[in-house]
Scaffold this active site. Structure first.
Site, PDB file in Angstrom:
ATOM      1  N   GLU A  95      29.612  43.430 -28.306  1.00  0.00           N
ATOM      2  CA  GLU A  95      30.621  44.385 -28.181  1.00  0.00           C
ATOM      3  C   GLU A  95      31.930  43.546 -28.773  1.00  0.00           C
ATOM      4  OE1 GLU A  95      30.730  45.733 -24.345  1.00  0.00           O
ATOM      5  OE2 GLU A  95      28.577  46.393 -24.460  1.00  0.00           O
ATOM      6  N   LEU A 118      28.354  49.768 -27.180  1.00  0.00           N
ATOM      7  CA  LEU A 118      28.701  49.436 -25.906  1.00  0.00           C
ATOM      8  C   LEU A 118      27.431  49.996 -24.966  1.00  0.00           C
ATOM      9  CD1 LEU A 118      32.316  50.790 -25.310  1.00  0.00           C
ATOM     10  CD2 LEU A 118      31.663  48.699 -26.090  1.00  0.00           C
ATOM     11  N   GLU A 166      24.662  47.431 -22.887  1.00  0.00           N
ATOM     12  CA  GLU A 166      24.010  46.125 -22.628  1.00  0.00           C
ATOM     13  C   GLU A 166      22.620  45.953 -22.635  1.00  0.00           C
ATOM     14  OE1 GLU A 166      28.355  46.278 -21.698  1.00  0.00           O
ATOM     15  OE2 GLU A 166      26.660  47.525 -20.965  1.00  0.00           O
ATOM     16  N   GLN A 215      30.481  41.227 -22.587  1.00  0.00           N
ATOM     17  CA  GLN A 215      32.042  40.984 -22.239  1.00  0.00           C
ATOM     18  C   GLN A 215      32.478  40.492 -20.925  1.00  0.00           C
ATOM     19  OE1 GLN A 215      33.983  44.646 -23.434  1.00  0.00           O
ATOM     20  NE2 GLN A 215      34.146  43.928 -25.672  1.00  0.00           N
ATOM     21  N   PHE A 216      31.770  40.917 -19.862  1.00  0.00           N
ATOM     22  CA  PHE A 216      31.937  40.097 -18.529  1.00  0.00           C
ATOM     23  C   PHE A 216      30.628  40.246 -17.934  1.00  0.00           C
ATOM     24  CE2 PHE A 216      36.165  41.925 -19.702  1.00  0.00           C
ATOM     25  CZ  PHE A 216      37.143  41.217 -19.185  1.00  0.00           C
ATOM     26  N   PRO A 246      23.450  46.634 -16.403  1.00  0.00           N
ATOM     27  CA  PRO A 246      22.431  47.622 -17.197  1.00  0.00           C
ATOM     28  C   PRO A 246      21.430  46.792 -17.902  1.00  0.00           C
ATOM     29  CG  PRO A 246      24.769  48.301 -17.444  1.00  0.00           C
ATOM     30  CD  PRO A 246      24.744  46.771 -16.744  1.00  0.00           C
ATOM     31  N   HIS A 284      34.918  42.634 -13.258  1.00  0.00           N
ATOM     32  CA  HIS A 284      35.475  41.795 -14.200  1.00  0.00           C
ATOM     33  C   HIS A 284      35.469  40.415 -13.473  1.00  0.00           C
ATOM     34  CE1 HIS A 284      36.578  45.651 -15.864  1.00  0.00           C
ATOM     35  NE2 HIS A 284      36.971  45.117 -16.952  1.00  0.00           N
TER      36      HIS A 284
END
Length: 332
Positions: free
Chosen positions: A36, A65, A67, A89-90, A96, A136
């Site tokens: 992403e 978006l 995963e 991203q984190f 998922p 996060h």
């Protein structure tokens, strides 16, 4: 790892990630980066900045978006000869994709009886300390260590980040590469320009000592070394071991260090219950019980959802709490 006479540059840890990706993409056209906003935006932490301009849409792929879709697609690419490096991203967004990682990536070699490999490296910023919400900031490395077929790597310095990432990308099996974002930009180190590898599965002695062995990894390495240096002024000589690779874990280094000291502390930011400190302690009990002089202590995060900003510094192990844990092991 050989870096003699190599040209170097002073890089932060996240810059070393980018440098490692660039070097492998330049060396091997089968290496593909995806995720992403990894393309034109260069990733949420700018770890892929400039790669899209250099290698184009076919090798630096912006994804939806999704995963599960990102990792599932990467597994198919890996099975048929590419070396994809998807970015989450984190690390808290990986859930998922958990089914794809543990049910497919980790088992592909075994399921196909060796017909297929899965040379896949899933990168993810992980851990706390940057004032971000709970999803996060989590430290769930134990999830992935528990799964046979996965390798799990957590670097702690820029120089080793590049070498470990390079080794992960070249590895024939899936690697979960967790990047401690607390230290993404907290310090710099001279990093060789040319590609090199740091072997997976080998721990690093960060500080030699004779009184107590302290095992840690990732962002906790620096405060642990700091605590050890301060304890030296009190006459406590702590040996600090940075595991670097959590699976396969370097049990030989753990055992040899404990044979020397007979005492140990384990430091990690993940919750205490089910954390890897328990596995390290079990290894010590099984392998070197007769050398043990005191109970092994644990300095960890807490068994609660990751707290918001006011309590974040209290949640993470810091030098004062680490020193207390080491003293408890030594003074027993």
């Amino acid at each position: 790892m050989s870096t003699q006479d190599a040209n170097t540059q002073s890089l932060t840890l996240v810059q070393a990630v980018r440098d490692g990706l660039y070097g492998e993409m330049e060396r091997d056209e089968d290496v593909v980066v995806m995720g992403e906003d990894v393309g034109k935006n260069g990733g949420v932490f700018r770890a892929t900045q400039g790669l899209h301009e250099e290698f184009g849409d076919d090798r630096v792929i912006d994804t939806p978006l999704a995963e599960a879709g990102i990792v599932g697609t990467a597994i198919g690419m890996a099975a048929y000869g590419l070396r994809p490096v998807p970015e989450m991203q984190f690390s808290g967004f990986m859930y998922p994709a958990f089914d794809q990682i543990v049910s497919h990536a980790a088992r592909l070699r075994n399921r196909s009886r060796g017909r297929y490999n899965c040379p896949l490296t899933v990168r993810a910023p992980y851990g706390g300390g940057i004032r971000a919400p709970e999803h996060h900031s989590e430290s769930k490395e134990a999830f992935y260590v528990h799964e046979a077929g996965l390798k799990v790597v957590v670097p702690s310095t820029p120089k080793e980040t590049k070498g470990l990432l390079t080794a992960a990308i070249r590895d024939p099996d899936p690697v979960i590469f967790l990047e401690p974002k607390l230290i993404y930009r907290s310090f710099r180190e001279e990093v060789p320009d040319d590609p090199y590898t740091v072997e997976l599965g080998e721990a690093k002695v960060r500080r030699e000592g004779a009184d107590v062995s302290v095992f840690t990894w990732g962002a906790m390495t620096r405060p642990t070394v700091e605590a050890a240096e301060e304890l030296a002024e009190e006459g406590i000589d702590a040996e600090v071991i940075d595991l670097r690779t959590l699976s396969p874990m370097d049990t030989d280094t753990i055992v040899e260090s404990f044979k020397k000291t007979g005492r140990a502390t384990v430091v990690h930011e993940a919750p205490k219950t089910g954390g890897l400190a328990g596995e390290i302690i079990a290894t010590i009990q099984e392998e070197v019980l007769l050398y043990q002089e005191a109970p092994v202590t644990r300095v960890t995060g807490f068994d609660v959802p990751y707290p918001l900003y006011a309590l974040e510094d209290y949640y993470l192990p810091e030098p004062a709490r680490i020193k207390d844990g080491i003293r408890e092991a030594v003074e027993f």
